[in-house]
Design a protein around this motif. Structure first.
Motif, mmCIF file in Angstrom:
data_model
loop_
_atom_site.group_PDB
_atom_site.id
_atom_site.type_symbol
_atom_site.label_atom_id
_atom_site.label_comp_id
_atom_site.label_asym_id
_atom_site.label_seq_id
_atom_site.Cartn_x
_atom_site.Cartn_y
_atom_site.Cartn_z
ATOM 1 N N ARG A 97 0.827 -1.206 0.000
ATOM 2 C CA ARG A 97 0.000 0.000 0.000
ATOM 3 C C ARG A 97 0.868 1.267 0.000
ATOM 4 O O ARG A 97 0.392 2.347 -0.358
ATOM 5 N N ARG A 98 2.149 1.098 0.371
ATOM 6 C CA ARG A 98 3.063 2.252 0.339
ATOM 7 C C ARG A 98 3.106 2.875 -1.053
ATOM 8 O O ARG A 98 3.366 4.058 -1.198
ATOM 9 N N THR A 99 2.905 2.055 -2.089
ATOM 10 C CA THR A 99 3.007 2.591 -3.445
ATOM 11 C C THR A 99 1.789 3.445 -3.795
ATOM 12 O O THR A 99 1.815 4.181 -4.765
ATOM 13 N N LEU A 100 0.715 3.356 -3.011
ATOM 14 C CA LEU A 100 -0.471 4.185 -3.273
ATOM 15 C C LEU A 100 -0.499 5.386 -2.329
ATOM 16 O O LEU A 100 -0.537 6.522 -2.760
ATOM 17 N N ASP A 101 -0.489 5.108 -1.023
ATOM 18 C CA ASP A 101 -0.436 6.223 -0.069
ATOM 19 C C ASP A 101 0.519 5.882 1.069
ATOM 20 O O ASP A 101 1.697 6.158 0.977
ATOM 21 N N LYS A 102 0.030 5.242 2.120
ATOM 22 C CA LYS A 102 0.885 4.870 3.240
ATOM 23 C C LYS A 102 0.621 3.414 3.599
ATOM 24 O O LYS A 102 -0.490 2.919 3.411
ATOM 25 N N ALA A 103 1.643 2.765 4.144
ATOM 26 C CA ALA A 103 1.496 1.375 4.568
ATOM 27 C C ALA A 103 0.336 1.260 5.561
ATOM 28 O O ALA A 103 0.019 2.204 6.285
#
Lengths: 579, 385
Positions: A97-103
């Motif tokens: 999810r880091r690649t979208l917003d935050k882990a």
């Protein structure tokens, strides 16, 4: 032909419209590829040293099924309340999810879940004859005892202190890990019928020779000896090691430190000492030879320490300690700059000539590392770089002796100790069972670089679920199906309210926050019943199940177009050649 | 109410007054202002419709097709390459007999890269089963959108309203914007007898491999015939309410005309000035503007052109290897008349935004008056030598 719908042919529409259903058209006969509903490895699952099914408990938490979620964690680790607070959460660092917003805030969710009691309590397995001695009741020892007891072994834990927990109790301050949480989880482990010999130090109160008469021994004695600074003045009064300071404090015998206290070091022990000293009324100053970047302490802890007003002198090394009447009064320091990287990749500090200065102190704590007490180990036990030498299954140089955790060569983190305990338990069990560890390793590992899963060992997954040992990468995720949703903030007490005592700094998520945050999980590689495959299927050939892994294909109509696999947000459908 | 509107915005007002319910579009110059204004109309409540952003013109058309099947009144707009990308879906909209209305702001296709006006985009789509109008003013653009819904919903065919890029789209004129009540009076809500409805399930566009396929195809042609009549009926109703009206072909000073100019779109306005100049010199020149290209108004064209000595057709596009599309179709129409028919001089002009100035149109008339028959099927005006 009888039609379900009566048609006035004079009013028939100009375009082609059907007036009976199309079920006669079994488009499945066109197929040469077929979707398979699979379970790949999520990066968090692969990253968790404790082998937790993070994705699985995220699903349950997202459904509000917290009791089942805690049961899922307890399959792999007996310490959700501990890890939910003090783990360095490599799961979050790997979260796609880091690649979208935050882990996803996995740790906070684990911690929230941990307050639920499992509906189905861990039970001891069918009783076996073999007796296992476990030396040390830290996270490694207790995890090993827990899994062995669940497998039916007769387990005895030997602990030198009066209370169990090892470093969890001695080293970690209550404001990070409240004692009721630790006590509760230890009690749950012991309820499996584990025998405890507290206040019994191996090598002294019980000889290693006696212990060797047991069917198996797990040496998880930890690393409790402080590394000396190696500078003049270390023997002055008012100088003590971080481990000794924290152990005394945490066992209810706090040591007075005086007003101004310097803490030398940059690991978790150093930060724990500084924040504890602050809570005892001292004015701590941390002296670290490199920068924040290189600091081994958990970043959030350093951040919290800074919020509490703790001064940190970066790029500073102590040179000698000054004293008056045998008591420490100051630490002479020198400033550093960073030079070339050393063998562990961090840039080496180099002293800047002429930058010497003195910090006046009333007390000083050394926290530059801990050593295993090598003098107090079984004879002939081979060591490696200051720790017990072990192989990838935790076996030592001695027959029937296993080791792990801080005493072994494992990374010195709680979760790695838990991993070492589980590894030893399975290794001991497999040895008694005569199982091939090489073969076993392939079966129980979560993903190509993952850790051991008891669930995999016990084949507890649904037999319908096709497990694939492939880790889901960010590019496998179909981001079109996700919206930007911020991470739910955790509730930390105000710094001024924290430092008045040892109450927990972070009270954790409330139910709404935990639920909302759990819903952010991508469920990489696992079905979460989102229904997108069902909605996109042009042939309505997918039948939704009630639980992940129970979606079914209607083979009469699936024409193998692959839209479901393409659209699946989480890469949990793969196209296979029709057989 | 009179407003000063660009052609694009006149179209937007026409769509809003027609109470379109679903609009899906992808931006392309010179069309963009149409859907930009419509998106704001949807957002601020002036239009009670859904505006759907899509990733291509193909999807835009697919999207409005779906919404139309579901029973909504729909709209989209495009130009040039966007229309070309829609090609497959244009066939689908017509084959499924859906009353989709689209504005196409005429723009040429690259390369060489060019965003300016000619008719090659819409002329390339004549065979897709869409009714086609070419308008001459911003007022006509607005009015034709309203008429288009009436015609489309009566005959169940999609309608493309073409307006010249920049000459109309980006040029402001005074436009009389009708009252909503008046438009409602000529355009009742769309309510098809069959639509996508879970309570009454049907498959639309289902497979059909037998002679029913031929029947459905001939049905489209019949509907085209009907739409020629419907256009006249709708225009009569329109005239009653608004006092304005538009014929499917528009004659200008054809009385006794020996040489007749034929064209479509804004070239007609310039042509009128040229016709007036010739008439002043005493030369019998007239103009026929083709407003409706599909269905092709054979009957009107035959009766209005057959008495002329010379016909000069101005095409803003070319079918390579043949000639201008309009010239070809005029020839085909005249071929069906009894006896001899006048020669057709097919001029190719005004491609890629090249201005069609009065001098160029005068040259066409003079050239065709000199020759007995055209030297070629295609006569180029304004080619850089």
């Amino acid at each position: 032909m009888s039609n379900k719908y009566s048609v006035d042919t004079k009013k028939a529409p100009p375009g082609s419209i059907t007036f009976s259903d199309m079920s006669w058209n079994r488009t499945g006969s066109w197929r040469y590829l077929k979707p398979a509903f699979v379970r790949k490895v999520s990066p968090c699952n692969e990253a968790c040293p404790a082998g937790n099914d993070v994705e699985g408990f995220m699903f349950l938490a997202g459904e509000g099924r917290y009791q089942e979620a805690v049961e899922k964690i307890l399959e792999e680790s007996p310490f959700p309340g501990v890890c939910g607070r003090v783990c360095y959460h490599p799961c979050e660092s790997s979260c796609n999810r880091r690649t979208l917003d935050k882990a996803v805030s996995i740790q906070e969710i684990e911690r929230f879940i941990s307050q639920y009691e499992p509906g189905c309590y861990p039970q001891p397995g069918q009783a076996r004859q073999e007796r296992v001695a476990i030396v040390g009741s830290g996270p490694a020892g207790l995890t090993c005892a827990y899994h062995l007891a669940k497998l039916g072994y007769c387990v005895t834990v030997f602990e030198k202190e009066k209370a169990l927990g090892g470093m969890l109790r001695l080293g970690i301050p209550a404001y990070r890990l409240p004692r009721r949480v630790l006590d509760g989880e230890i009690e749950r482990i012991l309820s499996l019928g584990i025998e405890v010999k507290a206040g019994c130090r191996a090598g002294q109160d019980v000889s290693w020779q006696d212990l060797m008469s047991w069917d198996a021994v797990f040496a998880a004695v930890g690393a409790h000896h402080a590394v000396p600074l190696g500078i003049p003045g270390e023997r002055l009064e008012g100088v003590l090691s971080g481990t000794a300071y924290l152990a005394a404090l945490n066992m209810g015998r706090p040591v007075g430190l005086g007003e101004r206290v310097a803490i030398i070091g940059g690991g978790n022990t150093a930060i724990d000492c500084a924040r504890s000293a602050l809570r005892q009324g001292s004015r701590p100053i941390v002296v670290y030879r490199r920068t924040r970047e290189e600091m081994p302490a958990i970043a959030a802890e350093v951040e919290e320490a800074a919020q509490e007003g703790i001064q940190i002198e970066w790029l500073t090394s102590p040179v000698s300690l000054r004293g008056t009447n045998g008591r420490v009064t100051g630490v002479e320091c020198v400033r550093n700059r960073l030079g070339e990287p050393d063998e562990d990749g961090r840039r080496r500090p180099e002293q800047i000539p002429g930058s010497e200065f003195t910090i006046d102190v009333d007390g000083l704590i050394t926290a530059v590392g801990e050593l295993v007490d090598l003098a107090n180990l079984p004879e002939n036990l081979l060591t490696n770089r200051g720790a017990i030498k072990i192989d990838s299954w935790g076996r030592t140089s001695l027959d029937r002796v296993w080791a792990g955790g801080d005493a072994g060569t494992d990374p010195r983190m709680v979760v790695h100790a838990i991993a070492a305990g589980k590894r030893a338990a399975l290794s001991i069990h497999a040895t008694f069972e005569g199982q091939d560890l090489v073969e076993l390793e392939k079966r129980v590992r979560v993903g190509p670089n993952g850790h051991i899963s008891m669930r995999r060992y016990l084949a507890a997954d649904s037999p319908h679920q096709i497990l694939i040992s492939e880790t889901v990468k960010p590019e496998d995720i179909n981001l079109e199906h996700f919206e930007l949703v911020g991470r739910v903030r955790s509730r930390a007490l105000e710094p001024k309210d924290r430092i008045t005592g040892f109450q927990e700094v972070n009270p954790g998520y409330d139910e709404q926050s935990a639920h909302q945050e759990a819903r952010r999980c991508f469920h990489c590689g696992s079905c979460d019943l989102c229904g997108i495959c069902f909605r996109f299927c042009p042939d309505l050939a997918i039948k939704m199940g009630d639980e992940p892994g129970t979606n079914r294909l209607n083979e009469f109509y699936c024409k193998g177009c692959g839209i479901c696999a393409q659209e699946c947000p989480r890469s949990a459908i793969v196209m296979e050649r029709e057989t | 109410m009179k407003k000063v509107l660009m052609g694009d915005h006149a179209v937007s007002y026409g769509v809003t007054l027609s109470r379109a319910q679903v609009i899906a579009a992808y931006p392309i110059t010179p069309q963009t202002f149409i859907v930009e204004e419509l998106s704001e109309m949807c957002a601020d409540g002036r239009l009670d419709g859904r505006f759907i952003m899509v990733e291509s013109e193909h999807s835009a058309m697919a999207c409005v097709i779906g919404a139309s099947v579901a029973g909504s009144r729909v709209f989209t707009a495009t130009s040039s390459h966007g229309l070309a990308l829609m090609h497959e879906m244009l066939h689908w909209a017509a084959g499924a007999r859906l009353p989709v209305v689209m504005a196409n702001v005429n723009r040429t296709l690259g390369p060489p890269w060019n965003i300016l006006c000619d008719h090659s985009d819409s002329m390339s789509q004549r065979d897709t089963g869409w009714i086609q109008f070419y308008v001459e003013s911003n007022q006509e653009a607005l009015d034709t959108i309203i008429q288009a819904y009436s015609i489309a919903e009566r005959v169940r065919l999609p309608v493309m309203v073409n307006l010249d890029g920049f000459f109309l789209s980006h040029t402001a004129e005074v436009v009389d914007v009708p009252d909503q009540e008046q438009v409602d009076a000529v355009l009742p809500p769309y309510s098809p007898e069959f639509k996508l409805d879970v309570a009454d399930p049907h498959t639309f566009g289902a497979i059909c491999l037998d002679s029913n396929f031929m029947k459905m195809r001939s049905g489209i042609q019949e509907a085209m015939d009907e739409s020629g009549k419907a256009a006249i009926e709708v225009d009569n109703d329109f005239k009653e309410i608004f006092g304005r009206h538009y014929d499917v072909v528009e004659p200008y000073r054809l009385d006794g005309a020996k040489t007749i100019l034929v064209t479509a779109g804004t070239a007609a306005s310039t042509s009128r000035v040229v016709v007036d100049a010739f008439r002043e010199k005493g030369e019998p020149v007239g103009l026929l503007r083709i407003r409706m290209l599909r269905p092709f108004p054979f009957a009107q064209i035959r009766s209005l052109l057959r008495e002329a000595d010379r016909i000069a057709v101005i095409d803003r596009s070319i079918s390579y290897g043949l000639s201008g599309g309009l010239a070809t179709e005029i020839r085909a129409a005249l071929y069906g008349t009894e006896g001899s028919h006048p020669p057709v001089f097919g001029y190719i002009a005004g491609l890629g935004g090249k201005d069609l100035v009065p001098e160029a149109i005068s040259e066409m008339i003079s050239r065709c008056q000199k020759g007995q028959r055209p030297a070629r099927e295609d006569l180029w005006i304004g080619v850089k030598s």
